[in-house]
Design a protein around this motif. Structure first.
Motif, PDB file in Angstrom:
ATOM      1  N   GLY A  39       0.785  -1.223   0.000  1.00  0.00           N
ATOM      2  CA  GLY A  39       0.000   0.000   0.000  1.00  0.00           C
ATOM      3  C   GLY A  39       0.818   1.274   0.000  1.00  0.00           C
ATOM      4  N   SER A  40       2.132   1.158  -0.114  1.00  0.00           N
ATOM      5  CA  SER A  40       2.977   2.356  -0.122  1.00  0.00           C
ATOM      6  C   SER A  40       4.034   2.220  -1.204  1.00  0.00           C
ATOM      7  N   TRP A  41       4.669   3.361  -1.514  1.00  0.00           N
ATOM      8  CA  TRP A  41       5.763   3.352  -2.488  1.00  0.00           C
ATOM      9  C   TRP A  41       7.000   3.901  -1.823  1.00  0.00           C
ATOM     10  N   ASP A  42       8.052   3.101  -1.809  1.00  0.00           N
ATOM     11  CA  ASP A  42       9.306   3.471  -1.173  1.00  0.00           C
ATOM     12  C   ASP A  42      10.394   3.482  -2.234  1.00  0.00           C
ATOM     13  N   PRO A  43      11.011   4.647  -2.507  1.00  0.00           N
ATOM     14  CA  PRO A  43      12.060   4.690  -3.534  1.00  0.00           C
ATOM     15  C   PRO A  43      13.195   3.715  -3.260  1.00  0.00           C
ATOM     16  N   ALA A  44      13.565   3.571  -1.991  1.00  0.00           N
ATOM     17  CA  ALA A  44      14.651   2.647  -1.666  1.00  0.00           C
ATOM     18  C   ALA A  44      14.274   1.211  -2.017  1.00  0.00           C
ATOM     19  N   ALA A  45      13.018   0.853  -1.789  1.00  0.00           N
ATOM     20  CA  ALA A  45      12.568  -0.493  -2.134  1.00  0.00           C
ATOM     21  C   ALA A  45      12.522  -0.678  -3.645  1.00  0.00           C
ATOM     22  N   SER A  46      11.997   0.333  -4.349  1.00  0.00           N
ATOM     23  CA  SER A  46      11.894   0.241  -5.807  1.00  0.00           C
ATOM     24  C   SER A  46      13.258   0.098  -6.470  1.00  0.00           C
ATOM     25  N   LYS A  47      14.264   0.786  -5.910  1.00  0.00           N
ATOM     26  CA  LYS A  47      15.610   0.763  -6.490  1.00  0.00           C
ATOM     27  C   LYS A  47      16.499  -0.305  -5.870  1.00  0.00           C
ATOM     28  N   SER A  48      15.931  -1.151  -5.049  1.00  0.00           N
ATOM     29  CA  SER A  48      16.701  -2.133  -4.298  1.00  0.00           C
ATOM     30  C   SER A  48      17.521  -3.063  -5.189  1.00  0.00           C
ATOM     31  N   ALA A  49      18.693  -3.436  -4.699  1.00  0.00           N
ATOM     32  CA  ALA A  49      19.463  -4.493  -5.355  1.00  0.00           C
ATOM     33  C   ALA A  49      18.743  -5.827  -5.141  1.00  0.00           C
ATOM     34  N   TRP A  50      19.109  -6.805  -5.962  1.00  0.00           N
ATOM     35  CA  TRP A  50      18.420  -8.085  -5.889  1.00  0.00           C
ATOM     36  C   TRP A  50      19.227  -9.145  -6.611  1.00  0.00           C
ATOM     37  N   GLU A  51      18.701 -10.350  -6.580  1.00  0.00           N
ATOM     38  CA  GLU A  51      19.331 -11.467  -7.269  1.00  0.00           C
ATOM     39  C   GLU A  51      18.233 -12.305  -7.896  1.00  0.00           C
ATOM     40  N   PHE A  52      18.385 -12.611  -9.176  1.00  0.00           N
ATOM     41  CA  PHE A  52      17.362 -13.445  -9.832  1.00  0.00           C
ATOM     42  C   PHE A  52      17.378 -14.829  -9.207  1.00  0.00           C
ATOM     43  N   ASP A  53      16.202 -15.267  -8.769  1.00  0.00           N
ATOM     44  CA  ASP A  53      16.069 -16.512  -8.020  1.00  0.00           C
ATOM     45  C   ASP A  53      15.835 -17.674  -8.989  1.00  0.00           C
ATOM     46  N   PHE A  54      16.927 -18.345  -9.349  1.00  0.00           N
ATOM     47  CA  PHE A  54      16.802 -19.484 -10.259  1.00  0.00           C
ATOM     48  C   PHE A  54      16.059 -20.641  -9.599  1.00  0.00           C
ATOM     49  N   ALA A  55      16.277 -20.821  -8.311  1.00  0.00           N
ATOM     50  CA  ALA A  55      15.609 -21.931  -7.631  1.00  0.00           C
ATOM     51  C   ALA A  55      14.095 -21.773  -7.700  1.00  0.00           C
ATOM     52  N   ARG A  56      13.644 -20.565  -7.622  1.00  0.00           N
ATOM     53  CA  ARG A  56      12.205 -20.301  -7.656  1.00  0.00           C
ATOM     54  C   ARG A  56      11.664 -20.326  -9.085  1.00  0.00           C
ATOM     55  N   ASN A  57      12.414 -19.782 -10.048  1.00  0.00           N
ATOM     56  CA  ASN A  57      11.869 -19.490 -11.372  1.00  0.00           C
ATOM     57  C   ASN A  57      12.336 -20.405 -12.497  1.00  0.00           C
ATOM     58  N   ARG A  58      13.389 -21.183 -12.268  1.00  0.00           N
ATOM     59  CA  ARG A  58      13.978 -21.925 -13.384  1.00  0.00           C
ATOM     60  C   ARG A  58      12.963 -22.814 -14.101  1.00  0.00           C
ATOM     61  N   GLY A  59      12.137 -23.534 -13.348  1.00  0.00           N
ATOM     62  CA  GLY A  59      11.194 -24.460 -13.974  1.00  0.00           C
ATOM     63  C   GLY A  59      10.225 -23.763 -14.911  1.00  0.00           C
ATOM     64  N   ASP A  60       9.540 -22.729 -14.414  1.00  0.00           N
ATOM     65  CA  ASP A  60       8.582 -21.996 -15.261  1.00  0.00           C
ATOM     66  C   ASP A  60       9.290 -21.334 -16.432  1.00  0.00           C
ATOM     67  N   LEU A  61      10.460 -20.742 -16.164  1.00  0.00           N
ATOM     68  CA  LEU A  61      11.172 -20.013 -17.209  1.00  0.00           C
ATOM     69  C   LEU A  61      11.602 -20.945 -18.329  1.00  0.00           C
ATOM     70  N   ASP A  62      12.223 -22.036 -17.996  1.00  0.00           N
ATOM     71  CA  ASP A  62      12.711 -22.942 -19.044  1.00  0.00           C
ATOM     72  C   ASP A  62      11.568 -23.607 -19.800  1.00  0.00           C
ATOM     73  N   GLU A  63      10.489 -23.891 -19.102  1.00  0.00           N
ATOM     74  CA  GLU A  63       9.329 -24.466 -19.784  1.00  0.00           C
ATOM     75  C   GLU A  63       8.772 -23.483 -20.810  1.00  0.00           C
ATOM     76  N   LEU A  64       8.707 -22.198 -20.448  1.00  0.00           N
ATOM     77  CA  LEU A  64       8.217 -21.194 -21.380  1.00  0.00           C
ATOM     78  C   LEU A  64       9.191 -21.003 -22.535  1.00  0.00           C
ATOM     79  N   LEU A  65      10.498 -20.907 -22.232  1.00  0.00           N
ATOM     80  CA  LEU A  65      11.487 -20.685 -23.293  1.00  0.00           C
ATOM     81  C   LEU A  65      11.480 -21.832 -24.303  1.00  0.00           C
ATOM     82  N   ALA A  66      11.166 -23.016 -23.848  1.00  0.00           N
ATOM     83  CA  ALA A  66      11.133 -24.163 -24.760  1.00  0.00           C
ATOM     84  C   ALA A  66      10.027 -24.031 -25.793  1.00  0.00           C
ATOM     85  N   THR A  67       8.999 -23.252 -25.480  1.00  0.00           N
ATOM     86  CA  THR A  67       7.888 -23.064 -26.432  1.00  0.00           C
ATOM     87  C   THR A  67       8.124 -21.891 -27.368  1.00  0.00           C
ATOM     88  N   LEU A  68       9.171 -21.129 -27.103  1.00  0.00           N
ATOM     89  CA  LEU A  68       9.423 -19.921 -27.891  1.00  0.00           C
ATOM     90  C   LEU A  68      10.608 -20.095 -28.830  1.00  0.00           C
TER      91      LEU A  68
END
Length: 570
Positions: free
Chosen positions: A541-570
């Motif tokens: 419910g709020s907007w925080d510039p620090a949160a919006s600009k936050s550093a991060w790491e792409f979570d392969f453990a979370r996303n790899r399955g969906d991502l690779d399944e989709l890429l295989a169709t493209l």
């Protein structure tokens, strides 16, 4: 600003018998010039008092407000009669009357109720304007109540006070209590914010000399994305993504036939009125300029300037953050749609664009305007505040914030740009992964190299569009069928893709921007968002510039399955 000192300017009722006439509230009202505007608010049985009050302002335009339309109105010259039973009706009426030089409140109410009216009405006054509460009890107790309330509000010591009353207290230069009333002197200028929801109703009445003419109006429409709704993948909390169908409001193209000041960050001002072009999101319930203060729902304080005069007619192509690629592709490109009609209707019309601070020459913006068919001689590049003789303003086709829309007419604008910028016969790059520089402070992805390699192994060309010219970016993306990448302005190049099938956005869960989703939906692509955790979580419910600009790491453990399944169709 000097603090009010409680009771220092209160003239008590006990001393009134010895005070000369000059101590009444009437003696505290300054003489006003012939262009002054005065509002007088009375009860139904107080109309007999109107003539005496009007005589205090012999050359001003006087508006008298009655509690209802059926109250008898005396035959008094120079008076414009209105009706408004309370503050809820008084506010919209004052918006239409315009900036005031004096406000006299005669209705008999308790001092607390009178101060509530003062808070709701005060910011309609010009700098140095006078506000009179002539109906309150003139005893020292009432005056002390008013003085104590102002001082306490300004010190921030009262909870639950409205934004209007808080700003009014902080904008009071002087307050004098006399035996028959309380007189306030306002300090500072405030501009009424007129967004699109109120423009058609307010502007013709508030600014009758503006010479407002509507050159065109695109009808409201409903857009149904052929690629379907945005698909959200693996978020730990529900993410706001766009649906396949959304509404676009009516979009007017207006010609203001009187001088308009163009200031920083889209400010578009006539006197103490901010026109709809002042707001990046003009359809919000509470619009807000990109500069200055936004103290109340209806008023801003953007400051004064000494604009340079520009003769002639101009078409507004400014953006909120000039020189920044993403803002130009949304703010400025979103206003190109009305150029041809405006050029036809207004002889000698030129586009106007404000360059970024410290910029000496236009950059990719010049290439963009040329691609749309706007000749170099038809563009006025400015770096300072200007007052143009007349202005044409197109309501943007792009709204990244609520109510989130991209007008289908943008497809034609994009096609025009693509047709002029794409190199003929260039080879096609069908799969693109858009990465970001490693040294960016905003949304730095720590494992970006691993992500790039993951896509490269699946046939994607990894690119950094900001290293290319505008024409090179358009040529690169023109043949793209699948565009994937980290959230950011470089992904906006999807607009140059002639027929994309899919757009894949990789972002963290504190990133709330909807631009990439809108570009994908309007281009006809299927849009997928893959979410990972941000180092700085956002608060719902709020907007925080620090949160919006936050550093991060792409979570392969979370996303790899969906991502690779989709890429295989493209």
């Amino acid at each position: 600003m000097a603090k009010l000192k409680t009771r220092t300017k209160t003239e008590t009722a006990d001393a009134s018998s010895a005070l000369p006439e000059r101590t009444t509230w009437r003696s505290r009202v300054p003489e006003l010039g012939p262009d002054a505007v005065v509002v007088v608010v009375v009860d139904a049985d107080q109309t007999r008092l109107v003539s005496d009050v009007v005589d205090l302002f012999p050359t001003a335009d006087v508006h008298v407000v009655l509690p209802g339309p059926d109250v008898p109105r005396p035959d008094i010259g120079r008076v414009v009669w209105h009706s408004a039973p309370g503050n809820d009706a008084l506010g919209p009426l004052l918006e239409r009357i315009g900036t005031l030089d004096a406000f006299v409140f005669l209705r008999r109410v308790r001092v607390e109720a009178a101060l509530a009216t003062w808070g709701r009405s005060y910011l309609h006054l010009a700098d140095g304007g006078t506000f009179v509460l002539a109906s309150v009890d003139g005893t020292s107790a009432s005056a002390t109540t008013a003085l104590d309330r102002l001082a306490t509000i300004r010190d921030g010591e009262i909870d639950g006070i409205s934004r209007e009353e808080t700003e009014a207290a902080r904008s009071t230069r002087d307050m004098t209590a006399t035996p028959d009333g309380i007189v306030f002197t306002k300090s500072g200028s405030h501009q009424l914010k007129v967004g699109e929801h109120r423009a058609d109703d307010v502007l013709p009445q508030r600014l009758p000399s503006l010479g407002l003419v509507e050159l065109d109006r695109l009808p409201s429409t409903v857009v149904t994305a052929t690629g379907g709704a945005v698909v959200s993948h693996r978020s730990t909390a529900p993410q706001s993504v766009l649906s396949a169908e959304y509404e676009v409001p009516e979009l007017p193209l207006r010609h203001y036939g009187a001088p308009v000041v163009l200031g920083q960050r889209l400010v578009t001002r006539v006197g103490q009125t901010l026109l709809p072009g002042s707001f990046k999101s003009p359809f919000k319930k509470e619009v807000a300029p990109e500069i200055g203060r936004n103290p109340t729902p209806n008023f801003a304080a953007v400051g004064e300037s000494s604009p340079r005069r520009l003769e002639g007619a101009y078409y507004d192509l400014r953006c909120a953050w000039p020189g920044q690629y993403g803002h130009v592709l949304t703010d400025t490109v979103g206003k190109l749609w009305g150029w041809a009609e405006a050029k036809r209707a207004v002889p000698g019309l030129k586009a106007i664009y404000r360059l970024a601070p410290k910029t000496t020459e236009p950059g990719f913006e010049r290439d963009l305007f040329r691609a749309f068919g706007i000749a170099d001689d038809d563009v006025e590049w400015v770096r300072d505040d200007v007052e143009v003789e007349t202005l044409v303003a197109a309501t943007t086709m792009w709204e990244k914030d609520y109510p989130h829309y991209a007008h289908p007419g943008l497809r034609d604008v994009w096609a025009t740009l693509r047709g002029a910028l794409v190199a003929p016969g260039a080879s096609k790059t069908t799969k693109i992964f858009v990465t970001r520089p490693a040294d960016l402070e905003a949304r730095n992805c720590r494992n970006a190299v691993e992500v790039e390699e993951h896509f490269a192994r699946r046939g994607f060309t990894v690119v950094r569009p900001e290293t290319l010219s505008l024409a090179e970016q358009a040529t690169l993306f023109a043949g793209a069928e699948v565009v994937a990448g980290f959230g950011g302005a470089a992904m906006f190049n999807v607009l140059f893709a002639a027929a994309p099938r899919a757009v894949l956005l990789l972002a963290h869960e504190s990133y709330l921007a909807k631009d990439e989703q809108l570009f994908g939906l309007l281009s006809g692509a299927q849009v997928h968002c893959f979410w990972s955790a941000a180092d700085v979580p956002r608060v719902e419910g709020s907007w925080d510039p620090a949160a919006s600009k936050s550093a991060w790491e792409f979570d392969f453990a979370r996303n790899r399955g969906d991502l690779d399944e989709l890429l295989a169709t493209l």
